[in-house]
Scaffold this active site. Structure first.
Site, mmCIF file in Angstrom:
data_model
loop_
_atom_site.group_PDB
_atom_site.id
_atom_site.type_symbol
_atom_site.label_atom_id
_atom_site.label_comp_id
_atom_site.label_asym_id
_atom_site.label_seq_id
_atom_site.Cartn_x
_atom_site.Cartn_y
_atom_site.Cartn_z
ATOM 1 N N ARG A 82 -36.381 -38.438 -5.574
ATOM 2 C CA ARG A 82 -36.810 -39.482 -4.634
ATOM 3 C C ARG A 82 -38.115 -40.064 -5.164
ATOM 4 O O ARG A 82 -39.131 -39.362 -5.215
ATOM 5 C CB ARG A 82 -37.002 -38.857 -3.249
ATOM 6 C CG ARG A 82 -37.404 -39.838 -2.166
ATOM 7 C CD ARG A 82 -37.589 -39.109 -0.830
ATOM 8 N NE ARG A 82 -37.929 -40.021 0.249
ATOM 9 C CZ ARG A 82 -39.151 -40.485 0.485
ATOM 10 N NH1 ARG A 82 -40.161 -40.115 -0.257
ATOM 11 N NH2 ARG A 82 -39.360 -41.324 1.484
ATOM 12 N N LYS A 119 -47.537 -38.239 -4.890
ATOM 13 C CA LYS A 119 -48.147 -37.409 -3.844
ATOM 14 C C LYS A 119 -49.529 -36.913 -4.258
ATOM 15 O O LYS A 119 -49.880 -36.870 -5.426
ATOM 16 C CB LYS A 119 -47.199 -36.271 -3.445
ATOM 17 C CG LYS A 119 -46.036 -36.812 -2.598
ATOM 18 C CD LYS A 119 -45.098 -35.763 -2.069
ATOM 19 C CE LYS A 119 -44.005 -36.446 -1.228
ATOM 20 N NZ LYS A 119 -42.953 -35.525 -0.807
#
Ligand code: PT1
Length: 349
Positions: A331, A296
């Site tokens: 994840r 991210k």
């Protein structure tokens, strides 16, 4: 209980963040002396808690000197119910399978499905315990995808993977949840925590499947515009607590809920780093915790602006930050590297 007039929260609500995580033989000794408590049933234990109240500095106290209410103590310390094949004694790796038009670029519906299946099988070999299939991008700035379009993307992939891997479906739409379950999905992953589609809570309850409830502020298109919190850790905690209550009111059992602080969903760099540093707080919700920080933007923002393909170091650091705080599920894109990192990482014993 006295409620604050403006926020409707109890004036003196105390939030407890486990600290001093230990494992192994020293944990055993401390547990026997009452100087540590099991975290979510173990194998980690914690010796202290940071007690947070809104507007005040956190106070750190040894668990031996702390008398929480019994419900909070039970939620922090009791084992989590098994979900799917997971008993939560070891970290679970969820491999990301994006089935959006640009993810497998060689084109053609059949080729795309075949490439997605190959990627899922590779992730299984690399150590993924579950594959998260998503047909709608929810990264910052993404546009909405219609239900038919989303279904057309994920259905062939789900069908091809049925029986080959444990699957979760990353969707906010009740219709996609229903179809995915038909095609064998075992867990629902909803980044809107069942708020996007008014039918989602009822459908999730009637399907009887485990659900991941994630925190987001705003919707993907605009969520990064001006994220704001009074106290990011406590605000995200209260939101997840309210969404657990809402899901339970709709008929979802608490034992079937996994919570996720939603890294990157309506958060500044500081918000994301505060959440990563305070993850253990969320054990107080009494559910397994999922962390999704893989590749991210905040990693680039905290570092040197690296592109998505150059964020492995930060992604692994986030996983280990989670593992050190008893986060049960990760994840990730980089399954082999994550599985390797988790095999080497052992909290202090
Ligand atoms: C997540 C998650 C998800 N993330 C769960 N599901 C995405 N349960 C999709 C960026 O800042 O964390 N948990 N499903 C992907 N979303 C993003 C958000 C991707 C932000 C990238 C960013 O780069």
């Amino acid at each position: 209980m006295i409620l604050n007039h403006a926020t409707k929260r109890p004036m003196t609500k105390t939030y407890a963040r486990p600290l001093g995580l230990v494992t192994g033989r020293s944990a055993g000794r401390l547990l026997a002396r009452g100087e540590a408590w099991p975290l979510a049933g173990g194998p980690l234990a914690f010796t202290h808690v940071a007690l947070h109240q809104r507007g005040q500095e956190a106070e750190v106290v040894p668990v031996a000197d702390w008398q929480p209410d019994e419900a909070l103590k039970a939620r922090l310390t009791q084992p989590r119910a098994p979900i799917a094949s997971f008993d939560w004694r070891a970290p679970v790796v969820m491999g990301i399978l994006n089935v959006t038009p640009d993810s497998f670029s060689d084109g053609g519906a059949h080729n795309e499905a075949a490439a997605a299946v190959a990627r899922a099988e590779a992730m299984r070999t690399e150590g993924a315990d579950i594959i998260d299939v998503g047909g709608e991008s929810t990264r910052p700035g993404s546009d909405l995808v219609g239900e038919d379009e989303e279904l057309a993307r994920v259905s062939p992939v789900l069908q091809a993977l049925q029986g080959k891997a444990l699957l979760s479906i990353d969707t906010r739409k009740a219709g996609v949840m229903r179809a995915a379950v038909q095609a064998g999905a075992a867990i629902l992953n909803d980044v809107s925590a069942l708020t996007f589609d008014e039918d989602a809570p009822g459908v999730a309850a009637s399907l009887g499947l485990p659900v991941i409830l994630m925190h987001a502020q705003g919707d993907p298109k605009t969520m990064q515009d001006a994220p704001h919190y009074e106290d990011v850790l406590l605000d995200v905690y209260d939101y997840l607590e309210a969404r657990i209550e809402a899901a339970m009111s709709a008929g979802v059992a608490r034992e079937k809920i996994i919570v996720d602080p939603g890294i990157g969903f309506g958060k500044t760099l500081d918000h994301n780093l505060a959440l990563l540093g305070g993850l253990s707080l969320f054990h107080g919700l009494g559910c397994p915790i999922l962390l999704g920080a893989s590749r991210k933007r905040f990693i680039a923002m905290a570092s040197k602006g690296e592109g998505e393909d150059a964020r492995l170091g930060g992604s692994l650091a986030a996983v280990l930050q989670g593992a050190a705080q008893g986060v049960q599920m990760f994840r990730v894109h980089d399954v082999a590297e994550t599985a390797q990192a988790l095999r080497i990482f052992r909290p202090v014993s």
